[in-house]
Design a protein around this motif. Sequence first.
Motif, mmCIF file in Angstrom:
data_model
loop_
_atom_site.group_PDB
_atom_site.id
_atom_site.type_symbol
_atom_site.label_atom_id
_atom_site.label_comp_id
_atom_site.label_asym_id
_atom_site.label_seq_id
_atom_site.Cartn_x
_atom_site.Cartn_y
_atom_site.Cartn_z
ATOM 1 N N ALA A 113 0.828 -1.206 0.000
ATOM 2 C CA ALA A 113 0.000 0.000 0.000
ATOM 3 C C ALA A 113 0.864 1.259 0.000
ATOM 4 O O ALA A 113 0.599 2.220 -0.733
ATOM 5 N N GLY A 114 1.922 1.269 0.808
ATOM 6 C CA GLY A 114 2.777 2.450 0.871
ATOM 7 C C GLY A 114 3.603 2.651 -0.382
ATOM 8 O O GLY A 114 3.796 3.783 -0.839
ATOM 9 N N SER A 115 4.073 1.555 -0.983
ATOM 10 C CA SER A 115 4.950 1.652 -2.150
ATOM 11 C C SER A 115 4.200 2.006 -3.424
ATOM 12 O O SER A 115 4.808 2.455 -4.399
ATOM 13 N N THR A 116 2.887 1.775 -3.464
ATOM 14 C CA THR A 116 2.111 2.072 -4.677
ATOM 15 C C THR A 116 1.199 3.272 -4.498
ATOM 16 O O THR A 116 0.338 3.526 -5.339
ATOM 17 N N ALA A 117 1.398 4.029 -3.406
ATOM 18 C CA ALA A 117 0.490 5.144 -3.120
ATOM 19 C C ALA A 117 0.492 6.186 -4.228
ATOM 20 O O ALA A 117 -0.514 6.836 -4.485
ATOM 21 N N GLY A 118 1.602 6.361 -4.927
ATOM 22 C CA GLY A 118 1.668 7.384 -5.961
ATOM 23 C C GLY A 118 1.453 6.885 -7.372
ATOM 24 O O GLY A 118 1.674 7.628 -8.326
ATOM 25 N N SER A 119 1.017 5.649 -7.550
ATOM 26 C CA SER A 119 0.866 5.108 -8.897
ATOM 27 C C SER A 119 -0.389 5.643 -9.571
ATOM 28 O O SER A 119 -1.387 5.964 -8.908
ATOM 29 N N ALA A 120 -0.340 5.743 -10.903
ATOM 30 C CA ALA A 120 -1.509 6.212 -11.651
ATOM 31 C C ALA A 120 -2.641 5.198 -11.595
ATOM 32 O O ALA A 120 -3.817 5.571 -11.610
ATOM 33 N N VAL A 121 -2.300 3.922 -11.540
ATOM 34 C CA VAL A 121 -3.303 2.862 -11.446
ATOM 35 C C VAL A 121 -3.647 2.655 -9.971
ATOM 36 O O VAL A 121 -2.757 2.367 -9.169
ATOM 37 N N PRO A 122 -4.909 2.784 -9.576
ATOM 38 C CA PRO A 122 -5.260 2.591 -8.161
ATOM 39 C C PRO A 122 -5.048 1.143 -7.745
ATOM 40 O O PRO A 122 -5.442 0.219 -8.446
ATOM 41 N N THR A 123 -4.411 0.957 -6.610
ATOM 42 C CA THR A 123 -4.114 -0.387 -6.133
ATOM 43 C C THR A 123 -5.012 -0.741 -4.950
ATOM 44 O O THR A 123 -5.529 0.126 -4.254
ATOM 45 N N ALA A 124 -5.168 -2.038 -4.735
ATOM 46 C CA ALA A 124 -6.039 -2.539 -3.674
ATOM 47 C C ALA A 124 -5.255 -2.721 -2.382
ATOM 48 O O ALA A 124 -4.032 -2.894 -2.390
ATOM 49 N N ALA A 125 -5.976 -2.670 -1.272
ATOM 50 C CA ALA A 125 -5.386 -2.973 0.026
ATOM 51 C C ALA A 125 -5.540 -4.461 0.319
ATOM 52 O O ALA A 125 -6.334 -5.153 -0.318
ATOM 53 N N ALA A 126 -4.757 -4.954 1.264
ATOM 54 C CA ALA A 126 -4.862 -6.351 1.709
ATOM 55 C C ALA A 126 -4.732 -7.332 0.556
ATOM 56 O O ALA A 126 -5.471 -8.316 0.477
ATOM 57 N N VAL A 127 -3.788 -7.087 -0.346
ATOM 58 C CA VAL A 127 -3.652 -7.950 -1.524
ATOM 59 C C VAL A 127 -3.165 -9.347 -1.167
ATOM 60 O O VAL A 127 -3.379 -10.292 -1.928
ATOM 61 N N PHE A 128 -2.502 -9.493 -0.003
ATOM 62 C CA PHE A 128 -1.983 -10.801 0.383
ATOM 63 C C PHE A 128 -2.946 -11.587 1.274
ATOM 64 O O PHE A 128 -2.707 -12.754 1.561
ATOM 65 N N THR A 129 -4.019 -10.946 1.714
ATOM 66 C CA THR A 129 -4.940 -11.609 2.637
ATOM 67 C C THR A 129 -6.385 -11.570 2.171
ATOM 68 O O THR A 129 -7.295 -11.900 2.925
ATOM 69 N N SER A 130 -6.625 -11.145 0.928
ATOM 70 C CA SER A 130 -7.977 -11.185 0.369
ATOM 71 C C SER A 130 -7.923 -11.857 -0.994
ATOM 72 O O SER A 130 -6.861 -11.957 -1.606
#
Length: 450
Positions: free
Chosen positions: A24-41
């Motif tokens: 979440a912290g490393s992709t906060a500035g990406s143009a493509v919105p990223t999801a949270a909890a990618v490893f546990t959902s």
Amino acid sequence: MSECVIAGRVDGLLSLDAANVLWAGSTAGSAVPTAAAVFTSSPADVQAGYVLLSRRVVAMVQAGGGAWGVSEIEVRRAAAEMRTVEMDRQDLVRIGPFGGAPKPEQGKGTLLRWRERLARELQEAGGPGRAARDNSGRPSHLAGIDWRRILVERSRGRTARSWWLPRAVVRLLDAAEHAETQWLQATRPRRANMPVTQPPERSGQPRATDRRQATSPDGPTAPPRPYNGELQSQLYSVLSRKPGISRKVAGWACAVCRTVPAAVLDHCHEHGYVRAPVCHSCNTQERPDHLYSNDIRVAGHYTRLFDTHVVDWLRHWHRCPGCRARTTLPLAHLAAWTAYVACRSQRPTHRDARGSRGRKPCGALRVSWTGDHHAPQSCVFTVVVDFCPSGEHRVLAQVPYREAAEQFRTWLAATAPAVAAAAGPDRIDDLPTQPRPVIPDTSGEGLALF
């Protein structure tokens, strides 16, 4: 295409919760919105043994004490790749629905056939705002992407609707699907012999005696091979019926962008010849924004088709022997070219609303034609500007087909001399004297002729 399945590095393991925070912290500035909890959902699952992020397969590894973790360096690399993706929210690709019920799930914890997974979630949930969630209540993701924030739903009437995603995201998901397919093929022998309570071990991954270090080797992947005209001059109506053709197509890289695996056979609907295997994104991009059976809107993606990447697309369209011999384009493409290029100087402009001194084209271009598309030389193109402050539906020009074709030949010779030099009736010996009937396109509504 960038490397899909990347070898891991021994850089310590992160717990799944810590990996979620890092992602979440490393992709906060990406143009493509990223999801949270990618490893546990969903679709993350220790039974599957990996999570797909961006174009990478990130392996889950069981450390001492039975806790599951992932390599920190792999998470950082996936996040870095995600940050490099540039996305235009206006450049959309239709992803469904295209008719028929979604196919059943192929296996828990996998992202295979992301279009089918997304369509299933949308149809079961009744819309993007109510899409499916996993058992913990978290919404599922696609390769770490929060697709709900960029999904566009368009409605026509009370029942008809369609779903769209930005082209950059479609290409990213196609590359992710290919990476996962290659990883599963490379690890299938080991996975078949593993107990279901264990994640799959791959060559180079630590064994039970030393699970503190995580690696994720490449494995014997087979990158898509370049397309070199192997299907030239073949009829789509014949080739598409051959057994195994879909699997063969998937073995090539897209003949246009050459960055992701091909998925479909693009063909000329006016003459019936195969052009080349292309990816879903390029196959959608070359289609005009279709409004009616003889009326198209000249949308923003024509900048790429007739400007920034024009030589690639002209070469691709002239893979059809019919278009190459006549030194022209199929009717709808020629209509779009006439509106976008031949009538460019006639389009009204107005001052840029952002306060700059420049001017920009006004309204939205649209081109229609009269006549029979089975006999295109009888057609006349009418180019208009909709929503123009100086007069809505302002007619810019009416251009007969023959005149438009002649203008195109002159422009082709100046724009793409190599493509023009390979065209003409004397370059083709086996061309039928009459154009073949238009082949109906069943992959979407109102997309015939292309």
